[in-house]
Motif scaffolding. Structure first.
Motif, mmCIF file in Angstrom:
data_model
loop_
_atom_site.group_PDB
_atom_site.id
_atom_site.type_symbol
_atom_site.label_atom_id
_atom_site.label_comp_id
_atom_site.label_asym_id
_atom_site.label_seq_id
_atom_site.Cartn_x
_atom_site.Cartn_y
_atom_site.Cartn_z
ATOM 1 N N UNK A 97 0.834 -1.192 0.000
ATOM 2 C CA UNK A 97 0.000 0.000 0.000
ATOM 3 C C UNK A 97 0.870 1.244 0.000
ATOM 4 N N UNK A 98 0.281 2.324 -0.467
ATOM 5 C CA UNK A 98 1.018 3.589 -0.550
ATOM 6 C C UNK A 98 1.424 4.041 0.847
ATOM 7 N N UNK A 99 2.653 4.523 0.950
ATOM 8 C CA UNK A 99 3.159 4.957 2.249
ATOM 9 C C UNK A 99 2.876 6.441 2.450
ATOM 10 N N UNK A 100 2.820 6.825 3.709
ATOM 11 C CA UNK A 100 2.587 8.224 4.056
ATOM 12 C C UNK A 100 3.445 8.564 5.268
ATOM 13 N N UNK A 101 3.552 9.822 5.562
ATOM 14 C CA UNK A 101 4.365 10.281 6.686
ATOM 15 C C UNK A 101 3.739 9.870 8.014
ATOM 16 N N UNK A 102 4.580 9.603 9.008
ATOM 17 C CA UNK A 102 4.126 9.406 10.380
ATOM 18 C C UNK A 102 4.173 10.765 11.072
ATOM 19 N N UNK A 103 3.081 11.473 11.059
ATOM 20 C CA UNK A 103 3.097 12.855 11.542
ATOM 21 C C UNK A 103 3.375 12.969 13.035
ATOM 22 N N UNK A 104 3.136 11.893 13.790
ATOM 23 C CA UNK A 104 3.374 11.966 15.231
ATOM 24 C C UNK A 104 4.849 11.869 15.585
ATOM 25 N N UNK A 105 5.714 11.546 14.591
ATOM 26 C CA UNK A 105 7.149 11.406 14.847
ATOM 27 C C UNK A 105 7.931 12.314 13.906
ATOM 28 N N UNK A 106 8.846 13.102 14.475
ATOM 29 C CA UNK A 106 9.653 14.006 13.654
ATOM 30 C C UNK A 106 11.116 13.588 13.723
ATOM 31 N N UNK A 107 11.797 13.957 14.791
ATOM 32 C CA UNK A 107 13.215 13.630 14.931
ATOM 33 C C UNK A 107 13.466 12.862 16.228
ATOM 34 N N UNK A 108 14.627 12.244 16.298
ATOM 35 C CA UNK A 108 14.980 11.535 17.528
ATOM 36 C C UNK A 108 15.189 12.499 18.686
ATOM 37 N N UNK A 109 15.616 13.721 18.398
ATOM 38 C CA UNK A 109 15.751 14.725 19.468
ATOM 39 C C UNK A 109 14.381 15.052 20.073
ATOM 40 N N UNK A 110 13.343 15.050 19.227
ATOM 41 C CA UNK A 110 11.997 15.388 19.699
ATOM 42 C C UNK A 110 11.278 14.190 20.302
ATOM 43 N N UNK A 111 11.788 12.986 20.087
ATOM 44 C CA UNK A 111 11.132 11.795 20.618
ATOM 45 C C UNK A 111 11.244 11.801 22.145
ATOM 46 N N UNK A 112 10.167 11.426 22.863
ATOM 47 C CA UNK A 112 10.160 11.569 24.330
ATOM 48 C C UNK A 112 10.954 10.503 25.079
ATOM 49 N N UNK A 113 12.246 10.475 24.868
ATOM 50 C CA UNK A 113 13.148 9.629 25.656
ATOM 51 C C UNK A 113 14.567 10.116 25.414
ATOM 52 N N UNK A 114 15.482 9.719 26.294
ATOM 53 C CA UNK A 114 16.883 10.006 26.075
ATOM 54 C C UNK A 114 17.442 9.032 25.047
ATOM 55 N N UNK A 115 18.557 9.400 24.418
ATOM 56 C CA UNK A 115 19.146 8.529 23.412
ATOM 57 C C UNK A 115 19.516 7.165 23.988
ATOM 58 N N UNK A 116 19.923 7.150 25.242
ATOM 59 C CA UNK A 116 20.399 5.903 25.830
ATOM 60 C C UNK A 116 19.307 5.105 26.532
ATOM 61 N N UNK A 117 18.074 5.609 26.545
ATOM 62 C CA UNK A 117 16.996 4.891 27.221
ATOM 63 C C UNK A 117 16.700 3.575 26.515
ATOM 64 N N UNK A 118 16.554 2.535 27.317
ATOM 65 C CA UNK A 118 16.263 1.198 26.787
ATOM 66 C C UNK A 118 15.189 0.551 27.650
ATOM 67 N N UNK A 119 14.225 -0.132 27.016
ATOM 68 C CA UNK A 119 13.170 -0.774 27.784
ATOM 69 C C UNK A 119 12.384 -1.736 26.909
ATOM 70 N N UNK A 120 12.423 -3.006 27.245
ATOM 71 C CA UNK A 120 11.596 -3.977 26.528
ATOM 72 C C UNK A 120 10.122 -3.709 26.803
ATOM 73 N N UNK A 121 9.801 -3.263 28.013
ATOM 74 C CA UNK A 121 8.412 -2.950 28.355
ATOM 75 C C UNK A 121 7.852 -1.866 27.437
#
Length: 362
Positions: free
Chosen positions: A28-52
């Protein structure tokens, strides 16, 4: 005996019925994920890790173990594929320098894979870049190849659409994997990559509070000073050593003009080695970009747009495409935007050799 044969027949019939009920994968045709922009804007630190956190966002994700074909060690990874039938693209996502395979910032790539029915694998490839087995070592590169083979064994992978993507240390490793195994990849996306470990070590000497140089020393067996064995080992792990082998692989390089962690000349050097000679970027222009953190006025390729970057993405100030390589410079720091690389990868497909003609008499 008849009872066992009947039971086997029943099991086979049930399996066939279940298989026949599975839905066929649809492109199917792909589209932008508007809820995600950059990793800097993503709500976690770069080193955060969690299987949960992974399980919350992508309940179908599997934590798996892959036995290295080089040293026999079991290596963890995250893997996703759907229950549909039919061939699908594979996205190999690489964690960054200071993280491991549970890096939370990679979750949007798995969500994309779920949305568009791609297979997804997130290998550990020897974890954080602070030991000799990591940092694009032979073991780490083989772990990535083993991850691809695991995916091919557990999902119906379209081998003309196997992609690899990473940022920073992950981008560095993606480019090494491209140069050492160009036969695998239909597309490679490298955000803010380290291109030359020896050069980057010298640059990072100006920032002694950072841990990266200590990691390089630990991985390569000493300070990579000119003429040392450590310098030779660092070069053996650097994309600059292998990138010429990847001239037939589509490669997307993206770098922020304000990146003071890995300067943008690392991506520009990669572009210059892959581009047609007439399209390379002159050293005087590279020097200007590094000094001014801007594009020289009137430089060919200067722009304020790129078709893969949206309104919420960093502002693009330069893009140039030549042969199989695309270089994008954006206003920003050491960062990665989710959508542009995925949208670009979706358009890439490797030319497969024609099938062998049938042998006469068969």
């Amino acid at each position: 005996m008849k009872h066992y044969l009947s039971l086997i027949f029943c099991l086979l019939s049930t399996l066939a019925l279940l298989t026949s009920c599975r839905k066929e994968r649809e492109e199917k045709a792909v589209d932008r994920m508007d809820q995600y922009t950059t990793t800097k804007a993503y709500p976690s630190k770069f080193t955060d890790e969690s299987l949960e956190k992974w399980k919350q966002q992508v309940p179908e994700i599997q934590k798996i173990s892959i036995k290295s074909t080089l040293d026999g060690k079991e290596q963890p990874a995250l893997f996703y594929t759907s229950e549909t039938t039919g061939k699908r693209p594979l996205l190999v996502m690489l964690h960054s320098w200071s993280s491991e395979y549970l890096q939370i910032k990679s979750i949007p790539f798995a969500l994309w894979s779920k949305e568009y029915d791609w297979a997804f694998i997130h290998p550990n490839y020897r974890g954080k870049f602070d030991n000799p087995e990591a940092v694009a070592s032979d073991l780490a590169i083989q772990d990535i190849v083993d991850a691809v083979n695991y995916a091919k064994q557990h999902a119906d992978i379209d081998t003309s659409r196997i992609y690899i993507l990473g940022s920073s240390g992950g981008a560095m490793t993606a480019l090494v994997a491209a140069g050492r195994h160009p036969e695998i990849w239909a597309g490679v996306v490298a955000w803010v990559p380290v291109f030359d470990l020896v050069d980057w070590y010298a640059f990072s000497q100006y920032y002694p509070h950072r841990d990266y140089n200590r990691h390089v020393v630990a991985a390569c067996g000493g300070e990579p000073l000119p003429g040392t064995a450590a310098a030779a080992e660092c070069m053996r792990r650097s994309p600059v050593t292998y990138i010429h082998n990847a001239k037939d692989v589509p490669i997307f390089l993206a770098h922020g003009t304000n990146d003071v962690l890995v300067p943008p000349d690392h991506s520009i050097r990669g572009y210059n080695l892959l581009a047609n000679p007439a399209d390379t970027i002159a050293q005087k222009d590279i020097d200007y970009i590094l000094k001014e953190q801007a594009i020289p006025e009137g430089m060919e390729g200067a722009t304020n747009r790129d078709k893969y970057f949206g309104a919420k993405d960093p502002k693009v100030v330069f893009e140039r495409e030549s042969a199989n390589v695309r270089l994008v410079l954006f206003v920003g720091v050491h960062d990665m935007a989710y959508n542009p690389g995925l949208l670009w990868l979706n358009e890439q497909q490797k030319k497969m050799p024609p099938a062998a003609p049938p042998v006469a008499g068969h």
